[in-house]
Design a protein around this motif. Structure first.
Motif, PDB file in Angstrom:
ATOM      1  N   LEU A  49       0.771  -1.237  -0.248  1.00 39.71           N
ATOM      2  CA  LEU A  49       0.224   0.072  -0.023  1.00 39.71           C
ATOM      3  C   LEU A  49       0.807   1.277   0.126  1.00 39.71           C
ATOM      4  CD1 LEU A  49      -2.780  -1.099   2.496  1.00 39.71           C
ATOM      5  CD2 LEU A  49      -3.222  -0.675   0.012  1.00 39.71           C
ATOM      6  N   LEU A  50       1.964   1.262   0.657  1.00 42.19           N
ATOM      7  CA  LEU A  50       2.917   2.389   0.777  1.00 42.19           C
ATOM      8  C   LEU A  50       3.496   2.411  -0.718  1.00 42.19           C
ATOM      9  CD1 LEU A  50       4.985   1.871   3.812  1.00 42.19           C
ATOM     10  CD2 LEU A  50       3.433   3.550   3.351  1.00 42.19           C
ATOM     11  N   PHE A  51       3.656   1.507  -1.431  1.00 44.42           N
ATOM     12  CA  PHE A  51       4.288   1.876  -2.829  1.00 44.42           C
ATOM     13  C   PHE A  51       3.146   2.182  -3.785  1.00 44.42           C
ATOM     14  CE2 PHE A  51       4.511  -0.017  -6.990  1.00 44.42           C
ATOM     15  CZ  PHE A  51       5.734   0.270  -7.456  1.00 44.42           C
ATOM     16  N   ILE A  52       1.864   1.775  -3.673  1.00 44.32           N
ATOM     17  CA  ILE A  52       1.066   2.287  -4.389  1.00 44.32           C
ATOM     18  C   ILE A  52       0.448   3.699  -3.878  1.00 44.32           C
ATOM     19  CG2 ILE A  52      -1.712   2.048  -4.721  1.00 44.32           C
ATOM     20  CD1 ILE A  52      -1.539  -0.756  -4.184  1.00 44.32           C
ATOM     21  N   ARG A  53       0.727   4.133  -2.667  1.00 48.67           N
ATOM     22  CA  ARG A  53       0.585   5.451  -2.380  1.00 48.67           C
ATOM     23  C   ARG A  53       1.465   6.519  -2.851  1.00 48.67           C
ATOM     24  NH1 ARG A  53       0.789   8.034   3.827  1.00 48.67           N
ATOM     25  NH2 ARG A  53       1.046  10.114   3.103  1.00 48.67           N
ATOM     26  N   PHE A  54       3.134   6.035  -2.828  1.00 47.28           N
ATOM     27  CA  PHE A  54       3.814   7.248  -3.299  1.00 47.28           C
ATOM     28  C   PHE A  54       3.757   7.104  -5.015  1.00 47.28           C
ATOM     29  CE2 PHE A  54       6.367   5.665   0.533  1.00 47.28           C
ATOM     30  CZ  PHE A  54       6.086   6.774   1.297  1.00 47.28           C
TER      31      PHE A  54
END
Length: 337
Positions: A49-54
């Motif tokens: 989710l952090l990768f998708i967020r950034f």
């Protein structure tokens, strides 16, 4: 010691009614039950989710912000100065006039240069409007997606659907916990829209601690409902909370773009959704089911009954508190414009 603590934690009298054991939750005859070890997967999902967020913040939120008229303001960095930097971090960000004079003598420069240095250094700590928009966009995207997914999964009693719903929600709160240090610190802005200042009644340090406690409590409550097979009520609680949040995040996005009428309309929709879901549906349907129905089916409530209902009642108390704030803001918004 760990074995003893583990046996105490999974003691059946804590989690389930009389004449019910963990053996009843073993997969059999096509029946599949939640397994506590599945929660380990929420940590890797948080990083996904952090990768998708950034990715979304950089390649979707920034072009959208530019289309709405939000400009990326670049602030001037102060000249590197170890003495002033050390004082800024360890002593004070707002030194008095006498302190500034002392620092000027120590650095062999003018008072005006020291004042300018501290002003520019403080400005670096304030997130830009574009950065705030990016964070609001990510929260809006997640809450909207989780609301749609939750609505679909409410009609799907198959455990794999509920598994992904739980993993997504718990992973999201883990990701928020991981990024608390870099996310925007909420501070009161007298020139900002007052009706978007719900979390601004705390100082930055108090706000940080409150968010840590909130995220850990949310993770604990969702994880506990998964371990105890309270999946149905867990999905309902998550869905009720997500359906109002994306309206508020959308209002923030348009507030940063100075679309006042759109922002006001979205905030009114958020207020209506908040009161319907958290002041009406949550206590009169969900809490009624968790408080009343277990005593109807069993005269000996287990410890989990008091543990989970206690947390849900605290949550409802927060709803009433936030609802009173929203009501005051709406009243001021309508009558004072």
């Amino acid at each position: 010691i760990l074995k003893t603590l583990n046996s105490w934690f999974w003691w059946e009298n804590i989690w389930m009614p009389i004449n019910c054991t963990w053996a009843d939750f073993v997969d059999r005859d096509g029946l599949v039950f939640p397994k506590p070890q599945q929660l380990y997967a929420t940590i890797p999902y948080a990083f996904v989710l952090l990768f998708i967020r950034f990715f979304s913040e950089r390649y979707v939120a920034i072009p959208l912000a530019k289309a709405l008229g939000i400009k990326n303001v670049r602030r001037v960095k102060p000249q590197p100065n170890p003495v002033l930097e050390s004082y800024f971090r360890e002593c004070s960000r707002h030194p008095t006039q006498s302190e500034i004079q002392g620092l000027a003598k120590k650095c062999n420069c003018t008072v005006r240069l020291v004042e300018k240095w501290f002003r520019r250094r403080r400005n670096l700590e304030i997130p830009t409007v574009l950065r705030k928009f990016q964070e609001a966009f990510w929260r809006f995207s997640f809450y909207l997606t989780s609301s749609i997914v939750g609505f679909i999964f409410l009609y799907d009693t198959v455990l794999p659907s509920q598994y992904w719903y739980y993993m997504m929600e718990i992973g999201f709160y883990w990701s928020l916990l991981f990024t608390l240090g870099i996310d925007n610190k909420r501070k009161a802005n007298p020139r900002g829209c007052a009706h978007l200042a719900l979390p601004l009644f705390l100082s930055p340090s108090q706000d940080f601690l409150a968010h840590v406690v909130h995220h850990l409590a949310a993770i604990g409550l969702m994880s506990g409902s998964w371990c105890g097979n309270y999946v149905r009520v867990g999905t309902l609680v998550m869905f009720v909370h997500d359906t109002a949040d994306f309206w508020l995040e959308a209002a923030k996005m348009f507030n940063y773009a100075h679309w006042e009428k759109t922002c006001n309309t979205l905030f009114i929709i958020f207020s209506i959704a908040f009161f319907i879901t958290r002041i009406i549906l949550f206590p009169f349907w969900i809490l009624r089911a968790t408080l009343y129905l277990p005593t109807y089916y069993s005269t000996t409530p287990v410890i989990a009954y008091f543990l989970f209902n206690g947390q849900l009642l605290i949550l409802q108390g927060l709803h009433l508190y936030w609802g009173s704030l929203i009501f005051k803001i709406l009243k001021r918004f309508i009558f004072l414009k």
